[in-house]
Motif scaffolding. Structure first.
Motif, PDB file in Angstrom:
ATOM      1  N   ARG A  46      29.027   0.878  18.710  1.00 43.54           N
ATOM      2  CA  ARG A  46      30.245   1.636  18.179  1.00 43.54           C
ATOM      3  C   ARG A  46      30.608   3.162  18.361  1.00 43.54           C
ATOM      4  O   ARG A  46      31.639   3.349  18.701  1.00 43.54           O
ATOM      5  CB  ARG A  46      29.812   1.474  16.612  1.00 43.54           C
ATOM      6  CG  ARG A  46      29.829   0.200  15.900  1.00 43.54           C
ATOM      7  CD  ARG A  46      29.435   0.158  14.525  1.00 43.54           C
ATOM      8  NE  ARG A  46      30.411   1.204  13.787  1.00 43.54           N
ATOM      9  CZ  ARG A  46      30.363   1.816  12.641  1.00 43.54           C
ATOM     10  NH1 ARG A  46      29.118   1.395  11.916  1.00 43.54           N
ATOM     11  NH2 ARG A  46      31.041   2.528  11.942  1.00 43.54           N
ATOM     12  N   ASP A  47      29.163   3.884  19.054  1.00 46.90           N
ATOM     13  CA  ASP A  47      29.375   5.046  19.546  1.00 46.90           C
ATOM     14  C   ASP A  47      29.964   5.054  20.786  1.00 46.90           C
ATOM     15  O   ASP A  47      31.032   5.855  21.165  1.00 46.90           O
ATOM     16  CB  ASP A  47      28.125   5.626  19.510  1.00 46.90           C
ATOM     17  CG  ASP A  47      27.133   5.757  18.256  1.00 46.90           C
ATOM     18  OD1 ASP A  47      27.969   5.976  17.015  1.00 46.90           O
ATOM     19  OD2 ASP A  47      25.949   5.489  18.351  1.00 46.90           O
ATOM     20  N   TYR A  53      32.271  10.109  22.866  1.00 48.62           N
ATOM     21  CA  TYR A  53      31.027   9.402  23.387  1.00 48.62           C
ATOM     22  C   TYR A  53      30.250  10.449  24.676  1.00 48.62           C
ATOM     23  O   TYR A  53      29.169  10.542  24.579  1.00 48.62           O
ATOM     24  CB  TYR A  53      31.047   8.082  23.872  1.00 48.62           C
ATOM     25  CG  TYR A  53      29.924   7.488  24.314  1.00 48.62           C
ATOM     26  CD1 TYR A  53      28.633   7.179  23.577  1.00 48.62           C
ATOM     27  CD2 TYR A  53      29.969   6.848  25.458  1.00 48.62           C
ATOM     28  CE1 TYR A  53      27.358   6.877  23.898  1.00 48.62           C
ATOM     29  CE2 TYR A  53      28.682   5.948  25.843  1.00 48.62           C
ATOM     30  CZ  TYR A  53      27.638   5.999  25.209  1.00 48.62           C
ATOM     31  OH  TYR A  53      26.482   5.283  25.693  1.00 48.62           O
ATOM     32  N   ARG A  75      25.206   3.405  14.494  1.00 45.62           N
ATOM     33  CA  ARG A  75      25.227   4.639  15.082  1.00 45.62           C
ATOM     34  C   ARG A  75      23.728   5.112  15.752  1.00 45.62           C
ATOM     35  O   ARG A  75      22.962   4.441  15.739  1.00 45.62           O
ATOM     36  CB  ARG A  75      25.620   5.794  13.947  1.00 45.62           C
ATOM     37  CG  ARG A  75      26.992   5.334  13.265  1.00 45.62           C
ATOM     38  CD  ARG A  75      28.141   5.461  14.323  1.00 45.62           C
ATOM     39  NE  ARG A  75      29.433   5.221  13.645  1.00 45.62           N
ATOM     40  CZ  ARG A  75      30.422   4.891  14.475  1.00 45.62           C
ATOM     41  NH1 ARG A  75      30.486   4.949  15.724  1.00 45.62           N
ATOM     42  NH2 ARG A  75      31.607   4.810  13.871  1.00 45.62           N
ATOM     43  N   CYS A 132      22.796   6.613  11.275  1.00 45.06           N
ATOM     44  CA  CYS A 132      22.910   5.296  11.779  1.00 45.06           C
ATOM     45  C   CYS A 132      23.126   4.491  10.193  1.00 45.06           C
ATOM     46  O   CYS A 132      22.276   3.656   9.836  1.00 45.06           O
ATOM     47  CB  CYS A 132      21.693   4.702  12.226  1.00 45.06           C
ATOM     48  SG  CYS A 132      21.814   2.980  12.933  1.00 45.06           S
ATOM     49  N   TYR A 183      26.207  13.479  16.622  1.00 43.96           N
ATOM     50  CA  TYR A 183      27.433  13.219  15.529  1.00 43.96           C
ATOM     51  C   TYR A 183      28.504  14.096  15.389  1.00 43.96           C
ATOM     52  O   TYR A 183      29.862  13.599  15.442  1.00 43.96           O
ATOM     53  CB  TYR A 183      26.768  12.974  14.136  1.00 43.96           C
ATOM     54  CG  TYR A 183      25.976  11.856  14.079  1.00 43.96           C
ATOM     55  CD1 TYR A 183      26.604  10.767  13.274  1.00 43.96           C
ATOM     56  CD2 TYR A 183      24.665  11.501  14.549  1.00 43.96           C
ATOM     57  CE1 TYR A 183      25.687   9.459  12.925  1.00 43.96           C
ATOM     58  CE2 TYR A 183      24.091  10.247  14.339  1.00 43.96           C
ATOM     59  CZ  TYR A 183      24.715   9.230  13.731  1.00 43.96           C
ATOM     60  OH  TYR A 183      23.771   8.021  13.582  1.00 43.96           O
ATOM     61  N   VAL A 188      31.558  12.020  13.728  1.00 46.16           N
ATOM     62  CA  VAL A 188      31.251  11.137  12.818  1.00 46.16           C
ATOM     63  C   VAL A 188      30.547  11.926  11.714  1.00 46.16           C
ATOM     64  O   VAL A 188      29.660  12.703  12.179  1.00 46.16           O
ATOM     65  CB  VAL A 188      30.151  10.017  13.239  1.00 46.16           C
ATOM     66  CG1 VAL A 188      29.524   9.199  12.040  1.00 46.16           C
ATOM     67  CG2 VAL A 188      31.078   9.070  14.157  1.00 46.16           C
TER      68      VAL A 188
END
Length: 231
Positions: A46-47, A53, A75, A132, A183, A188
């Motif tokens: 997903r990252d 990224y 994550r 995560c 993050y 995120v």
């Protein structure tokens, strides 16, 4: 049951050892591994789809944590190479559409039992904006708030399943710092105060002692066949 102990010489070689667990399970041989991975930040799939990224990978590298991409979702997680454990159990399966929740529950219960016997008071679940994030997490309660110490994920093939996770034994501040940068780059939500550790909760800070306790629970009443992983 085969029990893999030790760490290979490089991140890539060590990941190949874990693949051997899954391949062996596909051939009918269940396996367990509890170990201390190399220092790294392991990103989930997903990252890799997020705009930030590449910046997140740079943030990890700048802080001395080589970035890698793992084969399961979720994550990013960070291993410091010394006090962060990983654990895994691979099992053969007949129907990949069944048993996912049951495998999650068994592994979560086994890890929780091992930690509780070491004096860690645990709660199921996790704080908001945890590393995560996922439904299968273990946390400690500290000053009235949850702090996550373990997260669990699962990889399922048609013939085998690997349920694995991360456990923060110590160095929660160092891990929280690199994860906050990672993050943040990913965009995120993450709360560094939500990272806990076994040492903070119970005073037990020896990764080998904790690894053996978890290993024993994951093996259960099956006869272990020790496989030494060498550099």
């Amino acid at each position: 049951m085969r029990v893999f102990r030790g760490r290979a010489g490089t991140i890539e070689a060590d990941r190949e050892v874990s693949e051997r667990l899954l391949e062996g399970a596909a051939d009918g041989d269940p396996a367990v591994r509890v170990w201390t991975p190399h220092r790294q930040v392991a990103f989930g799939r997903r990252d890799s789809r997020l705009e930030g990224y590449d910046r997140a990978r740079e943030a990890a590298s700048e802080r001395g944590f080589p970035p890698v991409e793992r084969s399961v979702g979720g994550r990013a997680v960070a291993y410091d190479g010394e006090t962060t454990l990983a654990f895994a159990r691979a099992e053969p399966i007949v129907d990949f559409r069944r048993g996912t929740d049951e495998r999650y529950e068994r592994l979560t219960a086994d890890v929780a039992r091992a930690l509780e016997e070491l004096g860690v008071d645990l709660e199921r679940g996790e704080p908001d904006a945890s590393f995560c994030p996922g439904a299968h997490s273990l946390s400690t309660s500290d000053a009235g708030r949850l702090r996550k110490v373990a997260g669990i994920a699962q990889r399922v093939r048609r013939d085998a399943a690997l349920v694995s996770g991360i456990l923060v034994v110590d160095n929660r501040e160092g891990l929280a710092a690199v994860l906050e940068a990672v993050y943040g780059a990913l965009g995120v939500a993450f709360d560094p105060d939500g990272v806990g550790s076994v040492a903070r909760a119970s005073g037990e800070d020896d990764p080998t002692t904790i690894a053996r306790a978890i290993e024993e629970e994951l093996v259960g009443d099956r006869r272990p066949e020790i496989v030494e992983v060498t550099a």
